[in-house]
Design a protein around this motif. Sequence first.
Motif, PDB file in Angstrom:
ATOM      1  N   GLN A   1      52.019  97.106 -17.413  1.00 58.73           N
ATOM      2  CA  GLN A   1      52.440  95.766 -17.825  1.00 58.73           C
ATOM      3  C   GLN A   1      53.382  95.168 -16.789  1.00 58.73           C
ATOM      4  O   GLN A   1      53.285  93.977 -16.451  1.00 58.73           O
ATOM      5  CB  GLN A   1      53.131  95.839 -19.187  1.00 58.73           C
ATOM      6  N   TYR A   2      54.292  95.983 -16.270  1.00 62.70           N
ATOM      7  CA  TYR A   2      55.220  95.526 -15.226  1.00 62.70           C
ATOM      8  C   TYR A   2      54.458  95.026 -14.008  1.00 62.70           C
ATOM      9  O   TYR A   2      54.752  93.960 -13.452  1.00 62.70           O
ATOM     10  CB  TYR A   2      56.160  96.660 -14.842  1.00 62.70           C
ATOM     11  N   LEU A   3      53.452  95.787 -13.586  1.00 57.91           N
ATOM     12  CA  LEU A   3      52.662  95.396 -12.416  1.00 57.91           C
ATOM     13  C   LEU A   3      51.869  94.125 -12.683  1.00 57.91           C
ATOM     14  O   LEU A   3      51.756  93.256 -11.818  1.00 57.91           O
ATOM     15  CB  LEU A   3      51.726  96.538 -12.006  1.00 57.91           C
ATOM     16  N   ALA A   4      51.311  93.995 -13.887  1.00 56.94           N
ATOM     17  CA  ALA A   4      50.555  92.792 -14.235  1.00 56.94           C
ATOM     18  C   ALA A   4      51.454  91.568 -14.259  1.00 56.94           C
ATOM     19  O   ALA A   4      51.026  90.464 -13.915  1.00 56.94           O
ATOM     20  CB  ALA A   4      49.870  92.978 -15.582  1.00 56.94           C
TER      21      ALA A   4
ATOM     22  N   ARG B   1      44.214  96.492 -15.852  1.00 55.78           N
ATOM     23  CA  ARG B   1      43.154  97.448 -15.547  1.00 55.78           C
ATOM     24  C   ARG B   1      43.259  97.914 -14.100  1.00 55.78           C
ATOM     25  O   ARG B   1      43.111  99.108 -13.810  1.00 55.78           O
ATOM     26  CB  ARG B   1      41.793  96.803 -15.808  1.00 55.78           C
ATOM     27  N   GLU B   2      43.518  96.970 -13.184  1.00 61.46           N
ATOM     28  CA  GLU B   2      43.677  97.334 -11.773  1.00 61.46           C
ATOM     29  C   GLU B   2      44.913  98.201 -11.580  1.00 61.46           C
ATOM     30  O   GLU B   2      44.903  99.139 -10.777  1.00 61.46           O
ATOM     31  CB  GLU B   2      43.763  96.068 -10.924  1.00 61.46           C
ATOM     32  N   ALA B   3      45.980  97.897 -12.331  1.00 60.86           N
ATOM     33  CA  ALA B   3      47.206  98.696 -12.250  1.00 60.86           C
ATOM     34  C   ALA B   3      46.941 100.128 -12.703  1.00 60.86           C
ATOM     35  O   ALA B   3      47.392 101.086 -12.061  1.00 60.86           O
ATOM     36  CB  ALA B   3      48.301  98.056 -13.105  1.00 60.86           C
ATOM     37  N   ASP B   4      46.200 100.279 -13.795  1.00 63.56           N
ATOM     38  CA  ASP B   4      45.863 101.619 -14.289  1.00 63.56           C
ATOM     39  C   ASP B   4      45.072 102.409 -13.240  1.00 63.56           C
ATOM     40  O   ASP B   4      45.303 103.607 -13.046  1.00 63.56           O
ATOM     41  CB  ASP B   4      45.042 101.518 -15.573  1.00 63.56           C
ATOM     42  N   ARG B   5      44.155 101.726 -12.559  1.00 65.55           N
ATOM     43  CA  ARG B   5      43.359 102.393 -11.527  1.00 65.55           C
ATOM     44  C   ARG B   5      44.255 102.865 -10.385  1.00 65.55           C
ATOM     45  O   ARG B   5      44.130 104.013  -9.910  1.00 65.55           O
ATOM     46  CB  ARG B   5      42.278 101.447 -10.997  1.00 65.55           C
ATOM     47  N   LEU B   6      45.169 101.984  -9.945  1.00 70.20           N
ATOM     48  CA  LEU B   6      46.071 102.334  -8.850  1.00 70.20           C
ATOM     49  C   LEU B   6      46.996 103.488  -9.233  1.00 70.20           C
ATOM     50  O   LEU B   6      47.259 104.384  -8.429  1.00 70.20           O
ATOM     51  CB  LEU B   6      46.902 101.107  -8.456  1.00 70.20           C
ATOM     52  N   ILE B   7      47.473 103.475 -10.475  1.00 70.46           N
ATOM     53  CA  ILE B   7      48.331 104.570 -10.959  1.00 70.46           C
ATOM     54  C   ILE B   7      47.539 105.868 -10.969  1.00 70.46           C
ATOM     55  O   ILE B   7      48.015 106.920 -10.524  1.00 70.46           O
ATOM     56  CB  ILE B   7      48.872 104.243 -12.376  1.00 70.46           C
ATOM     57  N   ASN B   8      46.331 105.789 -11.455  1.00 72.18           N
ATOM     58  CA  ASN B   8      45.455 106.973 -11.543  1.00 72.18           C
ATOM     59  C   ASN B   8      45.155 107.552 -10.174  1.00 72.18           C
ATOM     60  O   ASN B   8      44.983 108.772 -10.016  1.00 72.18           O
ATOM     61  CB  ASN B   8      44.154 106.583 -12.242  1.00 72.18           C
ATOM     62  N   GLU B   9      45.085 106.670  -9.167  1.00 76.70           N
ATOM     63  CA  GLU B   9      44.765 107.110  -7.808  1.00 76.70           C
ATOM     64  C   GLU B   9      46.001 107.566  -7.035  1.00 76.70           C
ATOM     65  O   GLU B   9      45.913 107.938  -5.861  1.00 76.70           O
ATOM     66  CB  GLU B   9      44.072 105.976  -7.049  1.00 76.70           C
ATOM     67  N   GLY B  10      47.172 107.539  -7.682  1.00 74.79           N
ATOM     68  CA  GLY B  10      48.403 107.998  -7.036  1.00 74.79           C
ATOM     69  C   GLY B  10      48.987 107.014  -6.054  1.00 74.79           C
ATOM     70  O   GLY B  10      49.775 107.398  -5.170  1.00 74.79           O
ATOM     71  N   CYS B  11      48.629 105.726  -6.194  1.00 78.91           N
ATOM     72  CA  CYS B  11      49.094 104.707  -5.252  1.00 78.91           C
ATOM     73  C   CYS B  11      50.420 104.071  -5.677  1.00 78.91           C
ATOM     74  O   CYS B  11      50.971 103.250  -4.932  1.00 78.91           O
ATOM     75  CB  CYS B  11      48.046 103.599  -5.117  1.00 78.91           C
ATOM     76  N   VAL B  12      50.905 104.416  -6.850  1.00 75.14           N
ATOM     77  CA  VAL B  12      52.102 103.771  -7.390  1.00 75.14           C
ATOM     78  C   VAL B  12      53.239 104.773  -7.510  1.00 75.14           C
ATOM     79  O   VAL B  12      53.041 105.906  -7.967  1.00 75.14           O
ATOM     80  CB  VAL B  12      51.804 103.156  -8.781  1.00 75.14           C
ATOM     81  N   LYS B  13      54.408 104.356  -7.071  1.00 77.06           N
ATOM     82  CA  LYS B  13      55.600 105.200  -7.199  1.00 77.06           C
ATOM     83  C   LYS B  13      56.676 104.480  -7.997  1.00 77.06           C
ATOM     84  O   LYS B  13      56.859 103.263  -7.862  1.00 77.06           O
ATOM     85  CB  LYS B  13      56.167 105.557  -5.817  1.00 77.06           C
ATOM     86  N   ILE B  14      57.375 105.238  -8.816  1.00 80.61           N
ATOM     87  CA  ILE B  14      58.599 104.767  -9.479  1.00 80.61           C
ATOM     88  C   ILE B  14      59.743 105.462  -8.763  1.00 80.61           C
ATOM     89  O   ILE B  14      59.860 106.688  -8.811  1.00 80.61           O
ATOM     90  CB  ILE B  14      58.605 105.105 -10.977  1.00 80.61           C
ATOM     91  N   ASN B  15      60.538 104.658  -8.043  1.00 81.79           N
ATOM     92  CA  ASN B  15      61.560 105.207  -7.149  1.00 81.79           C
ATOM     93  C   ASN B  15      60.848 106.083  -6.105  1.00 81.79           C
ATOM     94  O   ASN B  15      60.074 105.580  -5.331  1.00 81.79           O
ATOM     95  CB  ASN B  15      62.634 105.953  -7.957  1.00 81.79           C
ATOM     96  N   HIS B  16      61.046 107.401  -6.110  1.00 84.67           N
ATOM     97  CA  HIS B  16      60.381 108.240  -5.113  1.00 84.67           C
ATOM     98  C   HIS B  16      59.365 109.184  -5.755  1.00 84.67           C
ATOM     99  O   HIS B  16      58.851 110.093  -5.091  1.00 84.67           O
ATOM    100  CB  HIS B  16      61.420 109.058  -4.337  1.00 84.67           C
ATOM    101  N   ARG B  17      59.047 108.931  -7.026  1.00 86.33           N
ATOM    102  CA  ARG B  17      58.130 109.798  -7.755  1.00 86.33           C
ATOM    103  C   ARG B  17      56.777 109.114  -7.959  1.00 86.33           C
ATOM    104  O   ARG B  17      56.714 107.940  -8.291  1.00 86.33           O
ATOM    105  CB  ARG B  17      58.744 110.143  -9.125  1.00 86.33           C
ATOM    106  N   ILE B  18      55.705 109.850  -7.727  1.00 87.53           N
ATOM    107  CA  ILE B  18      54.374 109.306  -7.988  1.00 87.53           C
ATOM    108  C   ILE B  18      54.225 109.071  -9.491  1.00 87.53           C
ATOM    109  O   ILE B  18      54.466 109.972 -10.302  1.00 87.53           O
ATOM    110  CB  ILE B  18      53.270 110.253  -7.473  1.00 87.53           C
ATOM    111  N   ALA B  19      53.858 107.860  -9.851  1.00 86.04           N
ATOM    112  CA  ALA B  19      53.781 107.476 -11.257  1.00 86.04           C
ATOM    113  C   ALA B  19      52.555 108.060 -11.941  1.00 86.04           C
ATOM    114  O   ALA B  19      51.565 108.424 -11.289  1.00 86.04           O
ATOM    115  CB  ALA B  19      53.772 105.955 -11.369  1.00 86.04           C
TER     116      ALA B  19
ATOM    117  N   PHE C   1      56.795 100.773  -6.260  1.00 84.27           N
ATOM    118  CA  PHE C   1      56.078 100.599  -5.000  1.00 84.27           C
ATOM    119  C   PHE C   1      54.583 100.803  -5.228  1.00 84.27           C
ATOM    120  O   PHE C   1      54.180 101.705  -5.962  1.00 84.27           O
ATOM    121  CB  PHE C   1      56.560 101.612  -3.959  1.00 84.27           C
ATOM    122  N   VAL C   2      53.780  99.951  -4.608  1.00 80.07           N
ATOM    123  CA  VAL C   2      52.321 100.106  -4.627  1.00 80.07           C
ATOM    124  C   VAL C   2      51.867 100.234  -3.181  1.00 80.07           C
ATOM    125  O   VAL C   2      52.076  99.323  -2.377  1.00 80.07           O
ATOM    126  CB  VAL C   2      51.622  98.906  -5.304  1.00 80.07           C
ATOM    127  N   ASN C   3      51.295 101.378  -2.871  1.00 77.16           N
ATOM    128  CA  ASN C   3      50.885 101.663  -1.482  1.00 77.16           C
ATOM    129  C   ASN C   3      52.033 101.409  -0.505  1.00 77.16           C
ATOM    130  O   ASN C   3      51.845 100.862   0.590  1.00 77.16           O
ATOM    131  CB  ASN C   3      49.667 100.822  -1.093  1.00 77.16           C
TER     132      ASN C   3
END
Length: 253
Positions: free
Chosen positions: A5-8, A16-34, A47-49
Amino acid sequence: MRLNQYLAHNSQYSRREADRLINEGCVKINHRIAKLGDSVYKNDKIFVNGQFIKEKDKNQYSVIIYHKPKGEIVSKKDDRGRRIIYDSLPSGFSHFIPVGRLDFASNGLLMLTDSPMVAQKLMHSSLERIYYLKIKGYVNEQIKRSMLEGLKLEDARAGGHRLNNIQSMEFAPFTGFEIIQESGGYTRLKVGIVEGQNRELRRFFAAFDTHVMDIKRVRFGFASLGKLALQKWRFLEKSEYTKLHHFLKKESE
């Protein structure tokens, strides 16, 4: 707030695109992969990519009006390969959210915005929507009375899409109607409603065995289609933005 929701809300990505990016490991919260289902809290950095996603100012948003033609789907994609509204709009509007829908066979005014909050407020508002209709048949006294008094249907499937599972529907009284022309078994009329239910006008007239042949929306609250050409778009004018700001302020009180 959920991460998708934050990304949207704050980027060009849909949920839906945000969920895909999260699933692919492209999103980080601080320094942790979301991970899917993560939430965003105060002072978190997203961060996204590798690109920092800054939280938008809720008071900064854009709204456009698009003259949707028949034969376009109000959707991000279509599994049947039909043309969608984003095929006609510039790529910079790919993350804009449509305010409600116009079905495949309808045309006219469609508002889009980059603010989910604005989209939700407008979609669920009682702002008047004005349409021009062409129906097969005539407007008898029963139809007139139902337009003025409202209508409740236990079976509202007629006029709806065959894949839609809506069964019953209640229609608020129309804000008004004007019969423009009656000839050759057809009627042209102008109507005003305050809701945006699924295929509302098609379902309403189908209840009287009257088929809606053509629907064109020309106004949504403070925004008018005017002389905007088919498949063209424009930003809201200053006076329209002022009215929108007043509407949002009133809604938040």
